[in-house]
Write a protein that holds these residues in place. Structure first.
Motif, PDB file in Angstrom:
ATOM      1  N   ILE A  32       0.855  -1.185   0.000  1.00 34.35           N
ATOM      2  CA  ILE A  32       0.000   0.000   0.000  1.00 34.35           C
ATOM      3  C   ILE A  32       0.889   1.232   0.000  1.00 34.35           C
ATOM      4  N   LYS A  33       0.692   2.117  -0.948  1.00 36.96           N
ATOM      5  CA  LYS A  33       1.492   3.338  -1.041  1.00 36.96           C
ATOM      6  C   LYS A  33       0.598   4.549  -0.824  1.00 36.96           C
ATOM      7  N   LYS A  34       1.001   5.388   0.121  1.00 35.12           N
ATOM      8  CA  LYS A  34       0.211   6.583   0.424  1.00 35.12           C
ATOM      9  C   LYS A  34       0.530   7.685  -0.583  1.00 35.12           C
ATOM     10  N   ILE A  35      -0.516   8.264  -1.176  1.00 36.56           N
ATOM     11  CA  ILE A  35      -0.363   9.361  -2.124  1.00 36.56           C
ATOM     12  C   ILE A  35      -0.671  10.693  -1.445  1.00 36.56           C
ATOM     13  N   THR A  64       2.136   7.540   6.967  1.00 36.30           N
ATOM     14  CA  THR A  64       2.457   6.332   6.204  1.00 36.30           C
ATOM     15  C   THR A  64       2.792   6.673   4.755  1.00 36.30           C
ATOM     16  N   ASN A  65       3.895   6.154   4.268  1.00 37.99           N
ATOM     17  CA  ASN A  65       4.263   6.342   2.868  1.00 37.99           C
ATOM     18  C   ASN A  65       4.001   5.097   2.045  1.00 37.99           C
ATOM     19  N   GLU A  66       4.311   3.958   2.630  1.00 37.20           N
ATOM     20  CA  GLU A  66       4.202   2.735   1.838  1.00 37.20           C
ATOM     21  C   GLU A  66       4.214   1.530   2.752  1.00 37.20           C
ATOM     22  N   THR A  67       3.498   0.510   2.377  1.00 38.35           N
ATOM     23  CA  THR A  67       3.600  -0.761   3.083  1.00 38.35           C
ATOM     24  C   THR A  67       4.348  -1.728   2.213  1.00 38.35           C
ATOM     25  N   ALA A  68       5.048  -2.637   2.839  1.00 40.10           N
ATOM     26  CA  ALA A  68       5.825  -3.615   2.087  1.00 40.10           C
ATOM     27  C   ALA A  68       5.344  -4.998   2.436  1.00 40.10           C
ATOM     28  N   VAL A  69       5.370  -5.882   1.447  1.00 40.44           N
ATOM     29  CA  VAL A  69       4.880  -7.234   1.661  1.00 40.44           C
ATOM     30  C   VAL A  69       6.016  -8.139   2.076  1.00 40.44           C
ATOM     31  N   ASN A  70       5.771  -8.919   3.089  1.00 40.59           N
ATOM     32  CA  ASN A  70       6.739  -9.909   3.531  1.00 40.59           C
ATOM     33  C   ASN A  70       6.029 -11.245   3.567  1.00 40.59           C
ATOM     34  N   THR A  71       6.222 -12.058   2.553  1.00 39.54           N
ATOM     35  CA  THR A  71       5.527 -13.338   2.477  1.00 39.54           C
ATOM     36  C   THR A  71       6.200 -14.327   3.414  1.00 39.54           C
ATOM     37  N   ASP A  72       5.477 -14.723   4.411  1.00 40.90           N
ATOM     38  CA  ASP A  72       5.998 -15.631   5.436  1.00 40.90           C
ATOM     39  C   ASP A  72       5.555 -17.039   5.124  1.00 40.90           C
ATOM     40  N   LYS A  73       6.477 -17.861   4.675  1.00 41.33           N
ATOM     41  CA  LYS A  73       6.145 -19.227   4.261  1.00 41.33           C
ATOM     42  C   LYS A  73       5.774 -20.107   5.447  1.00 41.33           C
ATOM     43  N   SER A  74       6.047 -19.625   6.670  1.00 36.55           N
ATOM     44  CA  SER A  74       5.734 -20.455   7.832  1.00 36.55           C
ATOM     45  C   SER A  74       4.296 -20.295   8.289  1.00 36.55           C
ATOM     46  N   GLU A  75       3.553 -19.346   7.712  1.00 38.73           N
ATOM     47  CA  GLU A  75       2.174 -19.153   8.110  1.00 38.73           C
ATOM     48  C   GLU A  75       1.334 -20.364   7.727  1.00 38.73           C
ATOM     49  N   PRO A  76       0.370 -20.764   8.524  1.00 40.48           N
ATOM     50  CA  PRO A  76      -0.430 -21.943   8.207  1.00 40.48           C
ATOM     51  C   PRO A  76      -1.378 -21.689   7.064  1.00 40.48           C
ATOM     52  N   ASP A  77      -1.820 -22.801   6.447  1.00 42.85           N
ATOM     53  CA  ASP A  77      -2.853 -22.782   5.413  1.00 42.85           C
ATOM     54  C   ASP A  77      -2.479 -21.924   4.216  1.00 42.85           C
ATOM     55  N   GLU A 118      -3.429  12.390   2.120  1.00 45.69           N
ATOM     56  CA  GLU A 118      -4.089  12.008   3.359  1.00 45.69           C
ATOM     57  C   GLU A 118      -5.228  11.022   3.134  1.00 45.69           C
ATOM     58  N   THR A 119      -5.837  11.080   1.950  1.00 46.19           N
ATOM     59  CA  THR A 119      -7.006  10.219   1.693  1.00 46.19           C
ATOM     60  C   THR A 119      -6.838   9.302   0.491  1.00 46.19           C
ATOM     61  N   GLU A 120      -5.745   9.444  -0.257  1.00 44.20           N
ATOM     62  CA  GLU A 120      -5.561   8.632  -1.462  1.00 44.20           C
ATOM     63  C   GLU A 120      -4.414   7.641  -1.274  1.00 44.20           C
ATOM     64  N   TYR A 121      -4.654   6.426  -1.729  1.00 40.98           N
ATOM     65  CA  TYR A 121      -3.665   5.358  -1.621  1.00 40.98           C
ATOM     66  C   TYR A 121      -3.624   4.576  -2.925  1.00 40.98           C
ATOM     67  N   ASP A 122      -2.457   4.026  -3.222  1.00 34.97           N
ATOM     68  CA  ASP A 122      -2.308   3.073  -4.324  1.00 34.97           C
ATOM     69  C   ASP A 122      -2.273   1.667  -3.747  1.00 34.97           C
ATOM     70  N   LEU A 123      -3.161   0.816  -4.235  1.00 32.20           N
ATOM     71  CA  LEU A 123      -3.144  -0.600  -3.865  1.00 32.20           C
ATOM     72  C   LEU A 123      -2.327  -1.332  -4.918  1.00 32.20           C
ATOM     73  N   ILE A 124      -1.202  -1.884  -4.518  1.00 28.90           N
ATOM     74  CA  ILE A 124      -0.252  -2.474  -5.463  1.00 28.90           C
ATOM     75  C   ILE A 124      -0.265  -3.993  -5.314  1.00 28.90           C
ATOM     76  N   SER A 125      -0.552  -4.668  -6.401  1.00 33.70           N
ATOM     77  CA  SER A 125      -0.510  -6.138  -6.445  1.00 33.70           C
ATOM     78  C   SER A 125       0.644  -6.534  -7.363  1.00 33.70           C
ATOM     79  N   LYS A 126       1.584  -7.288  -6.827  1.00 33.01           N
ATOM     80  CA  LYS A 126       2.781  -7.658  -7.587  1.00 33.01           C
ATOM     81  C   LYS A 126       2.838  -9.167  -7.787  1.00 33.01           C
ATOM     82  N   ALA A 127       3.037  -9.568  -9.038  1.00 34.07           N
ATOM     83  CA  ALA A 127       3.212 -10.984  -9.370  1.00 34.07           C
ATOM     84  C   ALA A 127       4.695 -11.265  -9.587  1.00 34.07           C
TER      85      ALA A 127
END
Length: 699
Positions: free
Chosen positions: A32-35, A161-174, A37-46
């Motif tokens: 999630i990237k903050k643009i 907030t400027n940006e959120t970063a994804v951390n894929t945790d392989k140890s998470e269940p399911d 106070e009210t606008e954000y970019d939802l980023i989906s990365k493959a």
């Protein structure tokens, strides 16, 4: 040199290693990237595995399935504009006969939103996608994406907030991955998390040996093909006026100038190794400087195909004698001076001098070889240069070890120029392949199949006349007597020219499949004066058209429903061929058009099996009474294609298409299933073995 050969050994072993698993080449992550106070970019990365590709959001009608991102609406936010995507690779796909955009390695999709309330919210979305590689296409997958937007209230810590970063945790269940907010850019804020729920096809990593073995098998074959072709090119380069006369001169130098015969052989072998190192270094530089994937992208780009056409044309005219291509003479002079130093360094520079002086003959061959190898990607240019240089280097070492063999070498003469002109005609013909690629991408229809074949008929016809001495170029010696070798080569070229002529009227010309434009890219796709209906095929007068069936590929009677197909097979007492396929599966179409069309295979498919084609990307909704909950993900299956995809995974532990199963009426396998099998003889043998097993059981 030990490190060099160890590298080659490691590369070969790594290419042949096989790991059995369900194919899962794409991982999705969110940020999630903050643009404001009210606008954000939802980023989906493959993140896409090597050699696989993901399709764009926009593809032409009747093409492969696009990537589709959807978001659930709620009162806490509204979307601004459409989903944006990276710039992908755009090229013409000959199977779909259309220009398609796809992504390799990574793809990023961005949706901007504006919050309408005073508090943060959770945005839920879904991405539907499909991926393919050179041998497989996977069924459509669905991944749920959940974004948690922090509280935007003025003055709050999370407002920074400027940006959120994804951390894929392989140890998470399911199979659940988490998205954590970057605390370095969020002062005094509680850590936020958003879920990325795995797709319905995100299953265990146990998998299908058949699919992956087929993939690795054909990848290995591709590199071996490049090596063999490059080796033959190198052997041909030996027979040019620039190199052939150098063999006895160089070998004599090593054997006569050395104190002992053993030292002479040692020096000649080192000279051979130096030749290999120089050319392999050239291939490595091209691969590493541009990058394997950049080379592949360039080779499929319309403008670079046009530039390659002009470049190969330039090389061809050089071989035909219009001019000579030479490197600066100062390079050869400097190399010769270094060669006078003696020792191993001097021998290395002797090899470098040979490479520079012979460039007028080897340059056009190397240029074409690198262009072709580049289209394969990976280490193909490296492998190509190794094969080419090995053929060049072998004679110097062999004749040094056995100098008596040089007496059997033919004397230099006009035949060397004949070889050079022959290569010129050959490169002239191959140049039009690149022009054809550019024409296909632009869909100009200037170089359709008939025009391409007419050009080839003219070029190879001229080559045959030249070999028979009916045409002479200005720098040729008069042909007083036709040698046996030249006459034999002329007969082969003339026979090939005659073989090409029926292609002008619609003959398939399988011998050169892949070089001319596809059949559908022609003035008469079904042959001159024919339509699909006039070609006949499909159901014969004596054959009853079964209920629930349709005419499939090559007008074969096929079923799209498993139970209906199995019931009919029991009725007519024939084995069942399960064809796990897809409407957007490229290699499924290749199998149907190039392999199933072979007469023996087509007759067997029409007469001796019952074809049941299960389309894993069939987007028709499942009937209300057939609602199914996935045993893999626990989700409700929505489409017919999902039903067949899950069936393939659960029963056969495979999720790639094409995938073929020959089974008996009790649903047991008659033979081990196979995947993409472009070799017609192999596929026919597999079919025949399965059918024979059925007949043995039911005697």
């Amino acid at each position: 040199m030990k490190k060099f050969f160890l590298f080659l050994l490691f590369a070969t072993i790594s290419l042949t290693a096989v790991h059995s698993q369900i194919l899962d080449p794409v991982e999705w992550s969110t940020s999630i990237k903050k643009i404001s106070e009210t606008e954000y970019d939802l980023i989906s990365k493959a993140t896409i595995d090597n050699k696989w590709h993901l399709y764009s959001q926009v593809v032409p009608k009747d093409g492969p399935l696009p990537t589709v991102l959807t978001f659930e609406e709620n009162n806490a936010y509204k979307r601004i504009g459409k989903v944006k995507e990276d710039k992908g690779i755009t090229e013409h796909d000959p199977v779909f006969d259309m220009v398609i955009t796809y992504f390799e390695h990574t793809a990023t999709f961005t949706q901007r939103i504006k919050l309408t309330g005073d508090k943060g919210t959770t945005v839920k979305g879904e991405v539907e996608f499909m991926v393919c590689d050179d041998t497989n296409c996977l069924p459509p997958s669905y991944v749920d994406l959940v974004f948690k937007i922090p509280d935007p209230a003025p003055g709050s810590a999370s407002a920074a907030t400027n940006e959120t970063a994804v951390n894929t945790d392989k140890s998470e269940p399911d199979g659940i991955a988490t998205t954590e907010v970057d605390t370095d850019s969020v002062q005094d804020a509680d850590t936020q998390k958003s879920d990325v729920v795995g797709a319905s096809d995100d299953t265990s990593k146990e998998g299908s040996k058949a699919a992956l073995e087929q993939n690795k098998k054909h990848e290995k074959k591709g590199l071996w093909t490049i090596f063999i072709v490059a080796f033959l090119f190198g052997f041909t380069a030996l027979l040019t006026p620039c190199i052939f006369p150098m063999i006895p001169m160089t070998v004599s130098f090593f054997t006569k100038q050395s104190k002992t015969r053993a030292v002479g052989i040692k020096n000649a072998i080192f000279y051979s190794i130096a030749i290999i190192v120089i050319y392999v270094f050239l291939g490595a530089v091209v691969t590493w400087f541009f990058g394997a994937d950049a080379l592949n992208a360039l080779s499929t780009n319309v403008w670079f195909n046009f530039i390659f056409f002009l470049l190969i044309l330039f090389f061809a005219f050089s071989f035909l004698g219009a001019y000579e291509i030479t490197l600066p003479s100062s390079w050869a002079t400097k190399a010769d001076k270094q060669a006078d130093r003696g020792g191993m360094i001097g021998i290395f520079f002797m090899a470098l001098a040979l490479a520079i002086v012979s460039f007028s003959c080897t340059g056009p061959i190397i240029g074409y070889l690198l262009v072709e190898a580049a289209s394969k990607g990976g280490i193909a240019p490296f492998v190509g240069m190794f094969g080419f240089s090995l053929a060049l280097a072998l004679p110097f070492g062999m004749f040094a070890a056995f100098p008596g063999w040089m007496n059997s070498l033919p004397k230099s003469g006009g035949w060397l120029n004949t070889v050079k002109v022959f290569l010129g005609f050959l490169e002239l013909a191959l140049a039009f392949k690149f022009l054809s690629n550019a024409d296909l991408v632009l869909q100009l229809h200037w170089l359709e199949r008939e025009v391409f074949l007419a050009i080839w008929v003219a070029i190879f016809g001229m080559m045959a006349l030249y070999l028979f001495g009916k045409i002479q170029l200005p720098h040729d010696s008069p042909v007083t007597n036709l040698s046996v070798g030249r006459a034999s080569l002329g007969i082969l070229v003339l026979a090939f020219t005659i073989y090409l002529i029926p292609g002008l009227w619609g003959a398939p010309l399988k011998l050169i499949s892949g070089f001319p434009p596809p059949m559908q890219y022609s003035e008469s796709p079904y042959g001159v004066g024919y339509t699909k209906e006039s070609r006949g095929g499909g159901v014969s007068n004596a054959q009853e058209f079964p209920e629930g069936a349709h005419l499939g590929p090559q007008d074969i009677i096929a079923f799209k429903d498993y139970d209906t197909g199995v019931a009919y097979a029991k009725k007519v007492n024939k084995p069942i061929l399960l064809d796990f396929t897809g409407f957007a599966c490229v290699n499924c179409r290749k199998m149907e058009e190039r392999v199933w069309s072979e007469p023996q295979i087509l007759n067997l498919l029409k007469d001796e099996v019952v074809l049941v084609s299960l389309y894993v990307d069939d987007k028709r909704p499942l009937p209300d009474g057939e609602a199914i909950t996935s045993q893999i993900s626990g989700k409700k299956l929505r489409y017919i294609g999902q039903k067949w995809s899950e069936f393939q995974i659960l029963k056969y532990e495979a999720n790639a298409q094409p995938f073929y199963v020959l089974m008996d009426h009790d649903e047991s396998n008659l033979i081990e299933p196979v995947g993409y099998t472009p070799n017609g003889d192999e596929y026919l043998a597999w079919l025949r073995k399965g059918v024979d097993a059925f007949k043995t059981r039911h005697q």
